[in-house]
Design an enzyme around this catalytic site. Structure first.
Site, PDB file in Angstrom:
ATOM      1  N   LYS A  33       0.841  -1.199   0.000  1.00 24.82           N
ATOM      2  CA  LYS A  33       0.000   0.000   0.000  1.00 24.82           C
ATOM      3  C   LYS A  33       0.875   1.248   0.000  1.00 24.82           C
ATOM      4  O   LYS A  33       2.080   1.188   0.234  1.00 24.82           O
ATOM      5  CB  LYS A  33      -0.921  -0.002   1.214  1.00 24.82           C
ATOM      6  CG  LYS A  33      -0.201  -0.030   2.554  1.00 24.82           C
ATOM      7  CD  LYS A  33      -1.168  -0.159   3.715  1.00 24.82           C
ATOM      8  CE  LYS A  33      -0.415  -0.212   5.050  1.00 24.82           C
ATOM      9  NZ  LYS A  33      -1.326  -0.317   6.194  1.00 24.82           N
ATOM     10  N   ARG A 127     -10.413  -0.024  15.246  1.00 24.04           N
ATOM     11  CA  ARG A 127     -10.085   0.757  14.054  1.00 24.04           C
ATOM     12  C   ARG A 127     -10.909   0.241  12.881  1.00 24.04           C
ATOM     13  O   ARG A 127     -11.895   0.855  12.499  1.00 24.04           O
ATOM     14  CB  ARG A 127      -8.565   0.676  13.786  1.00 24.04           C
ATOM     15  CG  ARG A 127      -8.067   1.648  12.751  1.00 24.04           C
ATOM     16  CD  ARG A 127      -6.555   1.565  12.582  1.00 24.04           C
ATOM     17  NE  ARG A 127      -6.098   0.283  12.065  1.00 24.04           N
ATOM     18  CZ  ARG A 127      -4.861   0.081  11.583  1.00 24.04           C
ATOM     19  NH1 ARG A 127      -3.968   1.063  11.610  1.00 24.04           N
ATOM     20  NH2 ARG A 127      -4.503  -1.096  11.130  1.00 24.04           N
ATOM     21  N   TYR A 243      15.870  29.042  10.502  1.00 26.38           N
ATOM     22  CA  TYR A 243      14.712  29.795  10.991  1.00 26.38           C
ATOM     23  C   TYR A 243      14.628  29.754  12.521  1.00 26.38           C
ATOM     24  O   TYR A 243      14.871  28.715  13.148  1.00 26.38           O
ATOM     25  CB  TYR A 243      13.423  29.207  10.425  1.00 26.38           C
ATOM     26  CG  TYR A 243      13.133  29.590   8.994  1.00 26.38           C
ATOM     27  CD1 TYR A 243      12.981  30.920   8.632  1.00 26.38           C
ATOM     28  CD2 TYR A 243      12.987  28.610   8.007  1.00 26.38           C
ATOM     29  CE1 TYR A 243      12.686  31.270   7.319  1.00 26.38           C
ATOM     30  CE2 TYR A 243      12.700  28.950   6.699  1.00 26.38           C
ATOM     31  CZ  TYR A 243      12.554  30.287   6.357  1.00 26.38           C
ATOM     32  OH  TYR A 243      12.269  30.629   5.056  1.00 26.38           O
ATOM     33  N   MET A 291      11.663  24.142   4.250  1.00 24.57           N
ATOM     34  CA  MET A 291      10.906  23.468   3.206  1.00 24.57           C
ATOM     35  C   MET A 291      11.788  22.707   2.227  1.00 24.57           C
ATOM     36  O   MET A 291      11.481  21.559   1.865  1.00 24.57           O
ATOM     37  CB  MET A 291      10.042  24.480   2.438  1.00 24.57           C
ATOM     38  CG  MET A 291       9.159  23.815   1.387  1.00 24.57           C
ATOM     39  SD  MET A 291       8.124  24.978   0.481  1.00 24.57           S
ATOM     40  CE  MET A 291       6.979  25.493   1.756  1.00 24.57           C
TER      41      MET A 291
END
Length: 350
Positions: A33, A127, A243, A291
């Site tokens: 998957k 679940r 940052y 990023m």
């Protein structure tokens, strides 16, 4: 210059073969998957099929349809179950739904599709799967290919919940027609013979992740993630990097900026905690992951290994998938499935 994910298909196959030897006479179905955990389902499925794997698990019907051309004769289970709007796909692509609710069972029976289905019994995860008072709904099915459950703590061999779930599953399936049974995914496969039943469903361990994090890993590494060094910079004591100025040098340091970031799947939670290998030396992340970039402190790396256009290793045999996960405070599953499309893929055979 871009980051590169190298996938060793020979190691993948060897991991699958190790599992098959371990679990025999039980069968093994590979979990592929999420695009084979981000590694490329087309390539992974073909390699495993050539090595003799004839059963696969995916989450969505669309994933099953995508891999069907590569494994025309394999059995493909769809974990999210049956959706009447996709009935044509289940029929035309010969997919095996894992039926999780009485509603799914009713809908599947109502289509007139005579292909086999699997039944999922919930034994403690709350679940997916039939609750104890819903199991009787599966008696309406005439072609049950598999009865399965899923361990909540399979990655922790010390958890008493594993034995409880196994006992509950073995009791629950007595009320259904005789069919092959499965409860073990990667962690469960390494819990002992009682958990193997008729079929195991390994996922992360095929791709090199530890079945039991924190314990010795018997699997071969399958992935190697590298990123290019884009720039070098010398900073003095008291200067910051990244940052928020969360990294402040305590003495003169040499920094390298790597061309990879959280848009590529390097988690921000690894800020000031993760590391990369440069010239074989482990170099810590310096500041926040941004990023598109990660800064690493390469002061202790060999000078001849640190240059613009050089390479830093973020995942590999010496800096494993599980090490990267621990540094980010997460699981190997998240690390590997988040690796994004901007990272080039290269497939090797050993």
């Amino acid at each position: 210059m871009s980051a590169l994910l190298t996938v060793d298909l020979a190691a993948l196959v060897q991991n699958a073969q190790q599992v098959r030897r371990r679990v025999g006479p039980a069968s093994m179905a590979a979990v592929v998957k999420a695009d084979a955990y981000g590694l490329g389902a087309a390539q992974v499925v073909q390699a495993l099929a050539m090595a003799g794997c004839g059963q696969f698990f995916v989450a969505h019907a669309a994933e099953a349809c995508a891999i069907r051309p590569f494994v025309p004769h394999a059995q493909i289970f769809v974990l999210h179950g049956f959706d009447a709007s996709a009935a044509g796909s289940f029929r035309d692509f010969r997919l095996t739904p894992v039926l999780n609710t009485p509603g799914q069972i009713k809908a599947y029976a109502g289509t007139g599709i005579t292909l086999p289905a699997a039944v999922h019994i919930d034994t403690g995860m709350a679940r997916l799967g039939l609750a104890p008072d819903e199991i009787a709904a599966a008696l309406s099915l005439t072609n049950i290919a598999l009865v399965m459950s899923h361990l909540a703590c399979g990655d922790d061999p010390a958890s008493p919940m594993n034995a409880r779930q196994l006992a509950d599953f073995n009791a629950a399936r007595q009320s259904l027609p005789t069919a092959p049974a499965s409860i073990a995914a990667s962690g469960g496969t390494f819990l002992g013979s009682d958990f193997l039943l008729d079929l195991v469903r390994p996922g992360i361990c095929l791709y090199g992740g530890a079945p039991h994090p924190g314990l010795p890993n018997p699997m071969l590494p399958v992935v190697r993630l590298t990123a290019p060094i884009l720039q070098l910079r010398e900073i003095d004591s008291g200067q910051s990097a990244g940052y928020g100025a969360t990294y402040v040098a305590q003495e003169p340091r040499r920094l390298a900026t790597l061309g990879i970031g959280y848009a590529d799947g390097i988690l921000r939670s690894a800020s000031n905690r993760g590391s990369a290998l440069v010239g074989g030396v482990r170099c810590p992340f310096a500041g926040r992951v941004s990023m598109d970039l990660v800064i690493v402190d390469v002061t202790d790396a060999p000078r001849d290994a640190v240059f613009e256009g050089g390479e830093a290793v973020l995942i590999g045999p010496e800096l494993t998938l599980d090490m990267a996960a621990e540094a980010a405070g997460t699981a190997a599953y998240e690390i590997i499935t988040r690796l994004g499309p901007r990272i080039a893929r290269r497939y090797v055979d050993g």
